[in-house]
Design a protein around this motif. Structure first.
Motif, PDB file in Angstrom:
ATOM      1  N   SER A  65       0.831  -1.208   0.000  1.00 12.52           N
ATOM      2  CA  SER A  65       0.000   0.000   0.000  1.00 12.52           C
ATOM      3  C   SER A  65       0.861   1.252   0.000  1.00 12.52           C
ATOM      4  CB  SER A  65      -0.893   0.033   1.250  1.00 12.52           C
ATOM      5  OG  SER A  65      -1.779  -1.059   1.279  1.00 12.52           O
ATOM      6  N   ARG A  69       0.036   5.760   0.226  1.00 12.84           N
ATOM      7  CA  ARG A  69      -0.936   6.863   0.248  1.00 12.84           C
ATOM      8  C   ARG A  69      -0.284   8.083  -0.376  1.00 12.84           C
ATOM      9  NH1 ARG A  69      -3.919  10.017   5.230  1.00 12.84           N
ATOM     10  NH2 ARG A  69      -1.824  10.904   5.465  1.00 12.84           N
ATOM     11  N   SER A 103      -0.456  12.079  -1.528  1.00 11.70           N
ATOM     12  CA  SER A 103      -1.071  13.331  -1.086  1.00 11.70           C
ATOM     13  C   SER A 103      -0.910  14.382  -2.161  1.00 11.70           C
ATOM     14  CB  SER A 103      -0.402  13.831   0.198  1.00 11.70           C
ATOM     15  OG  SER A 103      -0.568  12.917   1.258  1.00 11.70           O
ATOM     16  N   TYR A 153      -6.106  13.004  -0.899  1.00 13.74           N
ATOM     17  CA  TYR A 153      -5.342  11.775  -0.741  1.00 13.74           C
ATOM     18  C   TYR A 153      -5.796  10.722  -1.754  1.00 13.74           C
ATOM     19  CZ  TYR A 153      -4.507  13.924   3.803  1.00 13.74           C
ATOM     20  OH  TYR A 153      -4.184  14.799   4.811  1.00 13.74           O
ATOM     21  N   GLN A 210      -5.433   6.726  -1.401  1.00 20.05           N
ATOM     22  CA  GLN A 210      -4.984   5.525  -0.701  1.00 20.05           C
ATOM     23  C   GLN A 210      -4.994   4.374  -1.691  1.00 20.05           C
ATOM     24  OE1 GLN A 210      -3.935   5.055   2.613  1.00 20.05           O
ATOM     25  NE2 GLN A 210      -3.394   3.006   1.866  1.00 20.05           N
ATOM     26  N   ASN A 214      -4.235   0.429  -2.168  1.00 25.94           N
ATOM     27  CA  ASN A 214      -4.027  -0.868  -1.531  1.00 25.94           C
ATOM     28  C   ASN A 214      -3.943  -1.967  -2.590  1.00 25.94           C
ATOM     29  OD1 ASN A 214      -4.267   0.402   0.990  1.00 25.94           O
ATOM     30  ND2 ASN A 214      -6.486   0.046   1.046  1.00 25.94           N
TER      31      ASN A 214
END
Length: 126
Positions: free
Chosen positions: A17, A19, A21, A81, A83, A85
């Motif tokens: 994963s 994240r 920004s 953001y 995210q 995964n």
């Protein structure tokens, strides 16, 4: 003119994963505009990945990332953001955020986005 800056990219193993920004560096607020995430893999055209409305109430995703990626925003932090995964090698690309010319996401036509960041590299590899 917005100056958007992406961060959070890197090297990750398949299944991992990250994240990303997206922030604004010139002091302007992003809260009135939809924000899109795009990516460009080596040798391929840039494609839209996800988009979020100004309020955050509406989101959409490109089919290959549905169920794996989540877009969100914190207008108090002036940040959007992404995210990511269950990353796959085919997610390897430079990821860009872009400010839409309006409050809602109506697709991924690049002309509908007025300000672009420089991109952040995401590499998914074992």
């Amino acid at each position: 003119q917005f100056e958007v800056v992406e961060s959070g990219g890197g090297l990750v193993q398949p299944g991992g994963s990250l994240r990303l920004s997206c922030t604004e560096a010139s002091g302007f607020t992003l809260e009135y505009d939809a924000i899109g995430w795009f990516r460009q893999a080596p040798g391929k055209e840039r494609e839209g990945v996800s988009c979020i409305s100004s309020s955050g109430a509406s989101t959409n995703y490109e089919d290959s990332v549905k169920g794996r990626f989540t877009i969100s925003r914190d207008n108090a932090k002036n940040t959007v953001y992404l995210q990511m995964n269950s990353l796959k090698p085919e997610d390897t690309a430079v990821y860009y955020c872009a400010v839409a010319r309006g409050s809602y996401c109506i697709g991924y036509v690049e002309a509908d986005f007025g300000s672009w960041g420089q991109g952040t590299q995401v590499t998914v590899s074992s």
